[in-house]
Design an enzyme around this catalytic site. Structure first.
Site, PDB file in Angstrom:
ATOM      1  N   GLN A 112       0.813  -1.210   0.000  1.00 33.20           N
ATOM      2  CA  GLN A 112       0.000   0.000   0.000  1.00 33.20           C
ATOM      3  C   GLN A 112       0.848   1.263   0.000  1.00 33.20           C
ATOM      4  O   GLN A 112       0.507   2.247  -0.681  1.00 33.20           O
ATOM      5  CB  GLN A 112      -0.940   0.002   1.200  1.00 33.20           C
ATOM      6  CG  GLN A 112      -1.979   1.105   1.148  1.00 33.20           C
ATOM      7  CD  GLN A 112      -3.173   0.799   2.029  1.00 33.20           C
ATOM      8  OE1 GLN A 112      -3.080   0.839   3.247  1.00 33.20           O
ATOM      9  NE2 GLN A 112      -4.295   0.507   1.411  1.00 33.20           N
ATOM     10  N   ASP A 131      -4.804   8.576 -11.875  1.00 36.99           N
ATOM     11  CA  ASP A 131      -5.087   8.531 -10.447  1.00 36.99           C
ATOM     12  C   ASP A 131      -5.407   7.100 -10.043  1.00 36.99           C
ATOM     13  O   ASP A 131      -5.272   6.167 -10.842  1.00 36.99           O
ATOM     14  CB  ASP A 131      -6.212   9.503 -10.068  1.00 36.99           C
ATOM     15  CG  ASP A 131      -7.543   9.175 -10.737  1.00 36.99           C
ATOM     16  OD1 ASP A 131      -7.699   8.032 -11.236  1.00 36.99           O
ATOM     17  OD2 ASP A 131      -8.423  10.048 -10.762  1.00 36.99           O
ATOM     18  N   HIS A 249       1.012 -19.699  -8.902  1.00 41.05           N
ATOM     19  CA  HIS A 249       1.944 -19.015  -8.014  1.00 41.05           C
ATOM     20  C   HIS A 249       3.337 -18.902  -8.640  1.00 41.05           C
ATOM     21  O   HIS A 249       3.781 -19.812  -9.353  1.00 41.05           O
ATOM     22  CB  HIS A 249       2.071 -19.790  -6.692  1.00 41.05           C
ATOM     23  CG  HIS A 249       1.396 -19.136  -5.539  1.00 41.05           C
ATOM     24  ND1 HIS A 249       0.023 -19.030  -5.447  1.00 41.05           N
ATOM     25  CD2 HIS A 249       1.887 -18.546  -4.425  1.00 41.05           C
ATOM     26  CE1 HIS A 249      -0.289 -18.413  -4.322  1.00 41.05           C
ATOM     27  NE2 HIS A 249       0.824 -18.103  -3.688  1.00 41.05           N
ATOM     28  N   SER A 300      -0.673 -23.689  -7.487  1.00 39.47           N
ATOM     29  CA  SER A 300       0.779 -23.828  -7.345  1.00 39.47           C
ATOM     30  C   SER A 300       1.404 -24.340  -8.636  1.00 39.47           C
ATOM     31  O   SER A 300       0.821 -25.188  -9.319  1.00 39.47           O
ATOM     32  CB  SER A 300       1.104 -24.794  -6.206  1.00 39.47           C
ATOM     33  OG  SER A 300       2.501 -25.040  -6.141  1.00 39.47           O
ATOM     34  N   TYR A 495      -1.798  -5.056  -0.338  1.00 37.19           N
ATOM     35  CA  TYR A 495      -1.726  -6.487  -0.053  1.00 37.19           C
ATOM     36  C   TYR A 495      -2.290  -6.767   1.324  1.00 37.19           C
ATOM     37  O   TYR A 495      -1.847  -6.198   2.326  1.00 37.19           O
ATOM     38  CB  TYR A 495      -0.291  -7.012  -0.145  1.00 37.19           C
ATOM     39  CG  TYR A 495      -0.224  -8.502   0.094  1.00 37.19           C
ATOM     40  CD1 TYR A 495      -0.694  -9.384  -0.879  1.00 37.19           C
ATOM     41  CD2 TYR A 495       0.260  -9.022   1.280  1.00 37.19           C
ATOM     42  CE1 TYR A 495      -0.662 -10.757  -0.663  1.00 37.19           C
ATOM     43  CE2 TYR A 495       0.295 -10.389   1.503  1.00 37.19           C
ATOM     44  CZ  TYR A 495      -0.169 -11.262   0.529  1.00 37.19           C
ATOM     45  OH  TYR A 495      -0.156 -12.617   0.740  1.00 37.19           O
ATOM     46  N   TYR A 498      -4.880 -13.412   2.035  1.00 39.19           N
ATOM     47  CA  TYR A 498      -5.673 -14.276   1.161  1.00 39.19           C
ATOM     48  C   TYR A 498      -7.165 -13.970   1.277  1.00 39.19           C
ATOM     49  O   TYR A 498      -7.616 -13.342   2.239  1.00 39.19           O
ATOM     50  CB  TYR A 498      -5.441 -15.743   1.527  1.00 39.19           C
ATOM     51  CG  TYR A 498      -4.142 -16.294   1.009  1.00 39.19           C
ATOM     52  CD1 TYR A 498      -4.106 -17.185  -0.056  1.00 39.19           C
ATOM     53  CD2 TYR A 498      -2.926 -15.927   1.589  1.00 39.19           C
ATOM     54  CE1 TYR A 498      -2.912 -17.696  -0.533  1.00 39.19           C
ATOM     55  CE2 TYR A 498      -1.726 -16.430   1.118  1.00 39.19           C
ATOM     56  CZ  TYR A 498      -1.723 -17.317   0.054  1.00 39.19           C
ATOM     57  OH  TYR A 498      -0.538 -17.815  -0.425  1.00 39.19           O
ATOM     58  N   ASP A 626      23.300  -8.953 -16.581  1.00 38.90           N
ATOM     59  CA  ASP A 626      22.745  -9.651 -15.415  1.00 38.90           C
ATOM     60  C   ASP A 626      21.234  -9.829 -15.505  1.00 38.90           C
ATOM     61  O   ASP A 626      20.619 -10.399 -14.595  1.00 38.90           O
ATOM     62  CB  ASP A 626      23.131  -8.946 -14.111  1.00 38.90           C
ATOM     63  CG  ASP A 626      22.582  -7.529 -13.984  1.00 38.90           C
ATOM     64  OD1 ASP A 626      21.702  -7.137 -14.767  1.00 38.90           O
ATOM     65  OD2 ASP A 626      23.045  -6.795 -13.080  1.00 38.90           O
TER      66      ASP A 626
END
Length: 688
Positions: A112, A131, A249, A300, A495, A498, A626
């Protein structure tokens, strides 16, 4: 010098192509927010089609000795780079109408505080053009990046506090990506295609999923959500970008990994950009590919043992396998995309305090009115998920309170009795929402963005497959047919753990224990997002009665800074400790070890810590950095202030024969705090 080469060269190339268009079109573009007053009936805005633009910017954080975000392991600290983290932005606008930007970031989540700071900087640069209503900031959910970029304590605890350099790299990079996409706007089209991908995910929480109604389970053959949605961005008839949404995930890289990596989504992005444009360092950004998340809460990529292990025993190989499957399917849909998005661009956004939402019986399982709860984590949270197990203290789904965790949680965050009652059947471990300020966010952004026949529902959490589709059903119903396609943009704008269905919540597996606001969290999301969708349909405003607190001034860190760098006696920075061999074959690994400084001295954003160069045409030409998946940059503290950088390059099978060398770029700090850049170069070697 490579610094800023990618973005600078790209802007220079595009300047000539778009200068005339900008002169003609910019006066037509609104300086008002994207919630433009366009017809709500789906008719195209006056003036016809869209302007589209893409942008990409480096958001790689601190590459050494910083706790990583995702697995919550104190011992998992960054030690180098496998591939860099990026923000990829996609802007769509109507001349004289609305506009929207979707930004996909290679982060574990968009915190946030990051969202707040990005919105502030966009307002300072663009006024009211962008915005919180028309910008979506989303995360791939990689667990292989440095943490410490939250302003909430819960997410900084295992990272030893707030890490300002990482926070700044993320914020400034996102803003740069949006600005680049805005500057790149040119007449074009957005095409959409949908399909299904199986074999790239499993349901890691089957027992909880099987508590859902049988008719709902039937929507998910194999207990997975196989849906993939792909957008194809074109300027004129030239493809310039892709966004793919798919639920799996980004945990192919395990808790044992300590290299920065955007995981399987990042590999899909890297490979797609190279395959579709042959991207080299000098022209990065001419084609931008984002692989975004949806409702991946219980999805997953680790296909063995119920989500516990990847398809092989090699995490790097697993990353490429799962990323490759996504890239292949997205490429197929991209090449076959013919449906053009047309119609208004519009958006609605509102902040909602989820610590006490009154939820109508229309959305609750028993048809009665219920309330959400102040945020709290259950003891099942400590068990971890199958692909990131925690300490062996409790098992997933254990509903009887564990005395050890009960006492530990009460000492750290005393739990009010009413919170325990509200969160039942969750055995509460940490009452994160009952602290001052809260340890995790409770005033959360909800957002619905319409781009013609596509509706994006942006949510600040990890939704399970079933819970995500319940939200999409609600939004689709309230939009009343304005959109044919619906995507849940998970991990967006903040965030908050869940979101499970109430039935899954009752199982109190990891996902249910991590559903912050109690059993009726999902019904609250359905209700509030439904209201947003209805407002978008009706053309009514959605002002926020609450705003999230600003916590940037309350940060702390116990992470020690870099004090001093020093090479061994008789050596200087950039000298070789170990030279590469004289020659290598394709598929073999070339390696050089340099004496170096601490990578936290300079993050080298839009730059690189290494180059692999080939001698051709009388000059050295860079063939890898890299950011390439063939290279690894690994930093190690040898002793005291002495450290080394090990650069490895796995020679690709299509490498041209010739003479090569490895170059390392670093930065060293002296006792006065001055940071000086240096370069080391290996001896040459041949590839035959």
């Amino acid at each position: 010098m490579l610094r800023t080469t990618g973005s600078t060269k790209r802007r220079a190339r595009r300047a000539g192509r778009t200068a005339l268009l900008a002169c003609l079109l910019l006066p037509l573009l609104p300086l008002a927010p994207a919630r433009a007053q366009t017809p709500a009936d789906g008719a195209p805005a006056a003036g016809g089609g869209y302007l589209v633009g893409t942008g990409i910017a480096d958001i790689t954080g601190e590459a050494a000795e910083i706790g990583m975000m995702g697995y919550a392991r104190l011992e998992q600290k960054t030690s180098g780079i496998h591939s860099r983290q990026w923000a990829r932005a996609f802007a769509v606008a109507q001349p004289g109408g609305g506009r929207a930007v979707f930004v996909n970031t290679d982060l574990g989540m968009v915190m946030q505080g990051v969202h707040q700071e990005v919105m502030d900087r966009l307002a300072a640069r663009f006024g009211s053009r962008y915005d919180a209503s028309n910008v979506i900031l989303s995360a791939t959910h990689t667990h292989a990046g440095p943490g410490g970029f939250s302003h909430h304590l819960l997410y900084n605890l295992t990272v030893l506090g707030h890490q300002e350099k990482t926070f700044e790299a993320i914020v400034s990079g996102i803003v740069d990506a949006v600005a680049e996409a805005d500057a790149d706007l040119a007449p074009g089209t957005v095409k959409i295609a949908t399909g299904e991908l199986t074999g790239a995910s499993v349901n890691r929480s089957l027992e909880a999923f099987r508590r859902n109604p049988a008719e709902e389970q039937a929507r998910f053959p194999g207990a997975v959500d196989p849906a993939m949605t792909v957008l194809r961005f074109e300027q004129g008839d030239r493809p310039v970008g892709m966004v793919s949404w798919f639920a799996s995930h980004a945990t192919s890289m395990t808790p044992e990994n300590t290299l920065i990596s955007p995981d399987n989504k990042g590999y899909a992005q890297y490979r797609t950009e190279h395959d579709l444009h042959g991207v080299e360092w000098k022209d990065r950004g001419d084609f931008v590919a984002a692989f975004a998340q949806t409702n991946a809460g219980d999805m997953s990529p680790n296909l063995r043992d119920g989500g516990a292990h990847g398809p092989t025993d090699d995490e790097f190989e697993n990353t490429e396998i799962i990323g490759g499957l996504q890239a292949d399917k997205a490429r197929e849909l991209f090449e076959g995309a013919t449906e053009v998005l047309t119609g208004p661009i519009d958006a609605r956004q509102r902040y909602v305090d989820f610590s006490g939402v009154e939820v109508s019986g229309r959305y609750t399982p028993d048809g009665a009115v219920h309330r959400t709860c102040p945020a709290a984590l259950g003891q099942g949270f400590t068990a971890g998920a199958e692909d990131g197990p925690g300490p062996d203290i409790v098992d997933e789904g254990e509903l009887e309170a564990n005395p050890l965790l009960l006492v530990a949680g009460a000492v750290v965050t005393p739990v009010p009795a009413e919170v325990r009652r509200c969160q039942a059947p969750k055995p509460v471990f940490l009452a994160t929402g009952s602290q001052t300020p809260p340890w995790s966010p409770q005033v959360l952004p909800l957002q619905v963005v319409r781009i013609g026949s596509l509706a994006l529902t942006a949510v600040p959490a990890e939704f399970t497959a079933a819970s995500g589709h319940r939200v999409l059903d609600t939004v689709a119903g309230e939009l009343g047919g304005l959109a044919r396609h619906h995507v849940l943009a998970g991990y967006s704008n903040a965030y908050s753990g869940y979101v499970t269905t109430p039935e899954e919540y009752d199982a109190q597996h990891y996902e249910g224990a991590s559903t912050h606001f109690g059993r009726h969290t999902l019904p609250a999301y359905q209700q509030e997002l439904g209201r947003l969708a209805a407002a978008l349909r009706e053309g009514t405003p959605t002002p926020s009665a609450v705003q999230p607190p600003r916590l940037g001034g309350r940060q702390f860190t116990v992470q020690p800074g870099v004090v001093l760098d020093a090479p061994p006696v008789g050596r200087k920075f950039g000298d070789l400790k170990t030279q590469p061999a004289a020659s290598y074959g394709r598929g073999e690994r070339a390696e050089a070890v340099f004496y170096t400084g601490h990578p936290r001295n300079d993050l080298r954003n839009e730059d690189t810590f290494l180059e692999v160069q080939r001698y051709a045409g009388g000059a050295w030409r860079t063939v890898a950095t890299d950011n390439d998946w063939s290279t690894v940059y690994r930093w190690k503290r040898e002793y005291a202030a002495v450290s080394t950088a090990t650069v490895t390059w796995t020679v690709p099978e299509d490498t041209a024969p010739g003479t090569y060398r490895i170059v390392h770029h670093g930065d060293a700090k002296d006792l006065l705090g001055r940071v000086t850049a240096f370069t080391g170069t290996s001896r040459t070697f041949t590839v035959g």
